[in-house]
Design an enzyme around this catalytic site. Structure first.
Site, mmCIF file in Angstrom:
data_model
loop_
_atom_site.group_PDB
_atom_site.id
_atom_site.type_symbol
_atom_site.label_atom_id
_atom_site.label_comp_id
_atom_site.label_asym_id
_atom_site.label_seq_id
_atom_site.Cartn_x
_atom_site.Cartn_y
_atom_site.Cartn_z
ATOM 1 N N ARG A 1 -4.002 9.819 17.968
ATOM 2 C CA ARG A 1 -5.206 9.785 17.361
ATOM 3 C C ARG A 1 -6.118 8.452 18.042
ATOM 4 O O ARG A 1 -7.358 8.583 18.509
ATOM 5 C CB ARG A 1 -5.235 9.486 15.809
ATOM 6 C CG ARG A 1 -6.390 9.405 15.181
ATOM 7 C CD ARG A 1 -6.327 9.574 13.619
ATOM 8 N NE ARG A 1 -7.564 9.294 12.867
ATOM 9 C CZ ARG A 1 -8.454 10.539 12.463
ATOM 10 N NH1 ARG A 1 -8.247 11.550 13.310
ATOM 11 N NH2 ARG A 1 -9.372 10.286 11.783
ATOM 12 N N CYS B 1 -3.100 0.338 11.183
ATOM 13 C CA CYS B 1 -2.365 1.511 11.682
ATOM 14 C C CYS B 1 -2.296 1.771 13.167
ATOM 15 O O CYS B 1 -1.692 1.787 14.033
ATOM 16 C CB CYS B 1 -2.073 2.763 10.808
ATOM 17 S SG CYS B 1 -2.101 2.116 8.811
ATOM 18 N N TYR C 1 0.625 -1.262 -0.004
ATOM 19 C CA TYR C 1 0.084 0.114 0.124
ATOM 20 C C TYR C 1 0.778 1.238 0.203
ATOM 21 O O TYR C 1 0.432 2.214 -0.276
ATOM 22 C CB TYR C 1 -0.876 0.073 1.238
ATOM 23 C CG TYR C 1 -2.145 -0.883 1.193
ATOM 24 C CD1 TYR C 1 -2.173 -2.265 1.158
ATOM 25 C CD2 TYR C 1 -3.246 -0.087 0.699
ATOM 26 C CE1 TYR C 1 -3.475 -2.875 1.091
ATOM 27 C CE2 TYR C 1 -4.626 -0.777 0.414
ATOM 28 C CZ TYR C 1 -4.285 -2.304 0.850
ATOM 29 O OH TYR C 1 -5.638 -3.015 0.424
ATOM 30 N N ARG D 1 2.536 9.206 6.102
ATOM 31 C CA ARG D 1 1.332 9.640 7.080
ATOM 32 C C ARG D 1 0.229 9.731 5.786
ATOM 33 O O ARG D 1 -0.770 10.748 6.109
ATOM 34 C CB ARG D 1 1.811 10.884 7.664
ATOM 35 C CG ARG D 1 2.286 12.047 6.872
ATOM 36 C CD ARG D 1 2.509 13.148 7.950
ATOM 37 N NE ARG D 1 3.250 13.023 9.211
ATOM 38 C CZ ARG D 1 4.044 13.895 9.542
ATOM 39 N NH1 ARG D 1 4.251 15.006 9.003
ATOM 40 N NH2 ARG D 1 4.566 13.829 10.626
ATOM 41 N N PHE E 1 -13.130 -1.039 7.205
ATOM 42 C CA PHE E 1 -12.659 -0.707 8.347
ATOM 43 C C PHE E 1 -12.862 0.805 8.634
ATOM 44 O O PHE E 1 -12.790 1.425 9.718
ATOM 45 C CB PHE E 1 -11.284 -1.056 8.794
ATOM 46 C CG PHE E 1 -10.236 -0.089 8.305
ATOM 47 C CD1 PHE E 1 -9.411 -0.295 6.914
ATOM 48 C CD2 PHE E 1 -9.757 1.035 8.981
ATOM 49 C CE1 PHE E 1 -8.578 0.460 6.553
ATOM 50 C CE2 PHE E 1 -8.861 1.900 8.360
ATOM 51 C CZ PHE E 1 -7.949 1.501 7.352
ATOM 52 N N LYS F 1 6.160 9.314 14.345
ATOM 53 C CA LYS F 1 5.008 8.005 13.257
ATOM 54 C C LYS F 1 4.302 7.561 14.411
ATOM 55 O O LYS F 1 2.902 7.776 14.400
ATOM 56 C CB LYS F 1 5.963 7.121 12.571
ATOM 57 C CG LYS F 1 4.805 6.232 11.887
ATOM 58 C CD LYS F 1 3.922 7.123 10.939
ATOM 59 C CE LYS F 1 2.753 5.985 10.596
ATOM 60 N NZ LYS F 1 2.068 6.656 9.568
ATOM 61 N N GLY G 1 -10.236 0.259 13.617
ATOM 62 C CA GLY G 1 -9.876 -0.858 12.610
ATOM 63 C C GLY G 1 -8.581 -0.368 11.623
ATOM 64 O O GLY G 1 -8.038 0.567 11.972
HETATM 65 N N1 SAJ Z 1 -12.293 6.074 13.460
HETATM 66 C C1 SAJ Z 1 -13.146 6.396 14.477
HETATM 67 N N2 SAJ Z 1 -13.418 7.543 14.845
HETATM 68 C C2 SAJ Z 1 -12.776 8.796 14.302
HETATM 69 C C3 SAJ Z 1 -11.685 8.389 13.483
HETATM 70 C C4 SAJ Z 1 -11.389 7.257 12.898
HETATM 71 O O1 SAJ Z 1 -13.703 5.327 15.227
HETATM 72 O O2 SAJ Z 1 -13.131 9.846 14.578
HETATM 73 C C5 SAJ Z 1 -11.722 4.780 13.294
HETATM 74 C C6 SAJ Z 1 -11.882 4.684 11.753
HETATM 75 O O3 SAJ Z 1 -13.420 4.100 11.453
HETATM 76 C C7 SAJ Z 1 -10.763 3.631 11.487
HETATM 77 C C8 SAJ Z 1 -9.871 3.678 12.322
HETATM 78 O O4 SAJ Z 1 -10.398 4.480 13.395
HETATM 79 O O5 SAJ Z 1 -11.573 2.206 11.814
HETATM 80 C C9 SAJ Z 1 -8.436 4.281 11.640
HETATM 81 O O6 SAJ Z 1 -9.158 5.223 10.928
HETATM 82 P P1 SAJ Z 1 -7.973 6.820 10.503
HETATM 83 O O7 SAJ Z 1 -9.276 7.607 9.998
HETATM 84 O O8 SAJ Z 1 -7.424 7.007 11.529
HETATM 85 O O9 SAJ Z 1 -7.267 6.075 9.272
HETATM 86 P P2 SAJ Z 1 -6.162 5.494 8.899
HETATM 87 O O10 SAJ Z 1 -5.665 4.473 10.044
HETATM 88 O O11 SAJ Z 1 -6.475 4.964 7.480
HETATM 89 O O12 SAJ Z 1 -4.821 6.263 8.898
HETATM 90 C C10 SAJ Z 1 -4.063 6.733 9.757
HETATM 91 C C11 SAJ Z 1 -3.785 8.291 9.777
HETATM 92 N N3 SAJ Z 1 -3.100 8.733 10.887
HETATM 93 C C12 SAJ Z 1 -3.434 9.926 11.348
HETATM 94 O O13 SAJ Z 1 -4.489 10.403 11.286
HETATM 95 C C13 SAJ Z 1 -2.922 10.319 12.559
HETATM 96 C C14 SAJ Z 1 -2.920 8.365 8.640
HETATM 97 O O14 SAJ Z 1 -2.467 9.482 8.555
HETATM 98 C C15 SAJ Z 1 -1.791 7.447 8.608
HETATM 99 O O15 SAJ Z 1 -0.930 7.505 7.530
HETATM 100 C C16 SAJ Z 1 -2.204 5.914 8.773
HETATM 101 O O16 SAJ Z 1 -3.042 6.166 9.970
HETATM 102 C C17 SAJ Z 1 -0.809 5.170 8.953
HETATM 103 O O17 SAJ Z 1 -0.630 4.344 7.829
HETATM 104 O O18 SAJ Z 1 -0.404 5.193 9.902
#
Ligand code: SAJ
Length: 435
Positions: A222, A269, A16, A163, A325, A215, A266
């Protein structure tokens, strides 16, 4: 790395992150060799095709392969810059597994020459880049490596995390700021010169350990904030409050930004990276560890609440909306929605239908349960209970009139008007359960 021409680049790991990175580096004019351990991946890319889903990636890979700027192979060959972007999973006790990273470093070491740059991009525990340096030092005693020589090192070694967000990777790989962590400041400068070939965001030089921790901190931050939202939703359930109303009002404060509750966290990350910090400082990270427990516990809270609702309506047909997810993508890895829906399917069988517009078929754990895939229109026509597990845009736009007669358990708060659906009480139609 030669300063007069674009460097030859080797990207180890074509998943990815690795494949989009290889394609974007090739688009900047570098000759890029992608390396992967899977023959199918190598063959797919050499046909100018892709094996993952990412917006616009297919067109870019096709173009750079056709121009001869990107090719793939199973083995590492000589280059000027080596980017390692392989998986870093964790084991059964949440201990980090950097075996793929070290294996990639072992494959790079034999072809290194003076002037080369080695960059780790995989999310890794603090100190991993130094382990790569030590591995190269042991494998190549003929090379002066940074941090272990008083003379000018022959090679540069750095850490640069990505990121990017799935669905926006090509945009964010060029526009996002990057932390460039060198084993020495000279290493950071060499790596920064490489990233400036294709990154328009600000590239900030730092040391390798700070970049590694940055990182992990971004994602742990978050996760802790999502845990706060999820804990709020559980408290609101107990107190009979609408958590979405409370968050909406609290976020009108100029300095409050509460994130959204959901059925859990989910992806590979946010749910994984905090454990790398806990593994490095287990006694000093109670908040980060507890947040992981809150988010994983939310999945079971949602299962129990949906189960009670379905049991209370024995004749109702149930539609679970969403398996991915997160919203609007087709990634089902580590998805809480998938776990909730599969648990309900195993218990209630054919009473459960699944609506997942981003899935061509149900994941394997649904086989034999009796649950069937249906589309959204069928769910709205035939099902009495709607369990919203993913906030896909297509679900959000369902008008109130089409769901007024439904019993809705909305774990994502996508339908704030549901309570207007009728005189909702525990028995009447139009009941809206939130959080
Ligand atoms: N989620 C919630 N509530 C929220 C935000 C997210 O329940 O308010 C859940 C989502 O449904 C999901 C999970 O958290 O299941 C993760 O979602 P995400 O929006 O955090 O997205 P990721 O994991 O795809 O991306 C994150 C991002 N990191 C941050 O926002 C700090 C992205 O910038 C990173 O590059 C990525 O992790 C990574 O690859 O590390």
């Amino acid at each position: 790395m030669k300063s007069d021409k674009k460097p030859d680049v080797c990207v180890v790991g074509l998943g990815y992150i690795g494949l989009p990175t290889a394609a974007i580096v090739a688009r900047s004019g570098c000759r890029v060799q992608g390396v992967d351990v899977t023959q199918g991946v190598v063959d797919t890319i050499n046909r100018g095709e892709i094996h993952i889903e990412e917006v616009d990636l297919d067109g870019l890979v096709h173009a750079v392969v056709k121009r001869g700027l990107l090719s793939a192979s199973l083995t590492v060959a000589a280059a000027d810059v080596f980017v390692i972007a392989v998986p870093t999973p964790f084991g059964p006790n949440h201990e980090p597994d950097i075996s793929y990273v070290l294996s990639a470093a072992r494959s790079v070491a034999p072809v290194l020459k003076p002037g080369d740059v080695v960059i780790l991009e995989s999310t890794s525990p603090v100190g991993t880049t130094e382990q790569i340096r030590d591995l190269i030092a042991e494998a190549r005693p003929d090379l002066r490596v940074p941090g272990l020589t008083r003379e000018t090192p022959d090679v540069s070694i750095a850490y640069c995390p990505e990121r990017v967000l799935p669905g926006r990777i090509l945009h964010e790989l060029t526009e996002n700021d990057r932390s460039i962590g060198g084993i020495t400041p000279r290493c950071a400068r060499k790596a920064l010169a490489f990233y400036k070939l294709f990154v328009r965001g600000t590239c900030v030089a730092t040391d390798a350990r700070s970049a590694e921790m940055t990182k992990l901190v971004e994602n742990a931050y978050r996760d802790v904030n999502i845990a706060f939202a999820n804990e709020l939703s559980i408290i609101s359930d107990k107190m009979g409050l609408d958590v979405w109303e409370v968050i909406r009002l609290a976020n009108r404060h100029p300095r409050v930004n509460i994130l959204s509750p959901g059925p859990g966290v989910g992806g590979h990350c946010i749910a994984v990276d905090p454990w790398f910090i806990v593994a490095s400082a287990p006694q000093e990270s109670p908040l980060i560890r507890t947040a992981r427990g809150v988010n994983d516990g939310k999945i079971h809270h949602v299962i129990a609440k949906a189960d009670a609702l379905i049991t209370a309506h024995p004749d109702a047909r149930v539609a679970c909306l969403g398996l991915a997810f997160k919203a609007n993508i087709d990634d089902f890895r580590e998805s809480p929605a998938r776990l909730v829906a599969a648990t309900l399917a195993r218990k209630y069988g054919s009473r459960i239908s699944i609506v997942e517009p981003f899935a061509a078929e149900l994941p394997r754990e649904f086989s034999g349960t009796g649950a069937i895939p249906i589309d959204l229109d069928e769910a709205l026509e035939d099902c009495d209970i709607l369990v919203v597990l993913v906030d896909h845009d297509i679900f959000k736009v369902v008008p109130l009139a089409e769901r007024a007669g439904k019993i809705v358990y909305d774990t994502r708060g996508i339908w704030p008007d549901q309570h207007k659906a009728g005189a909702a009480d525990s028995a009447a139609e139009g009941l809206r359960l939130v959080g």
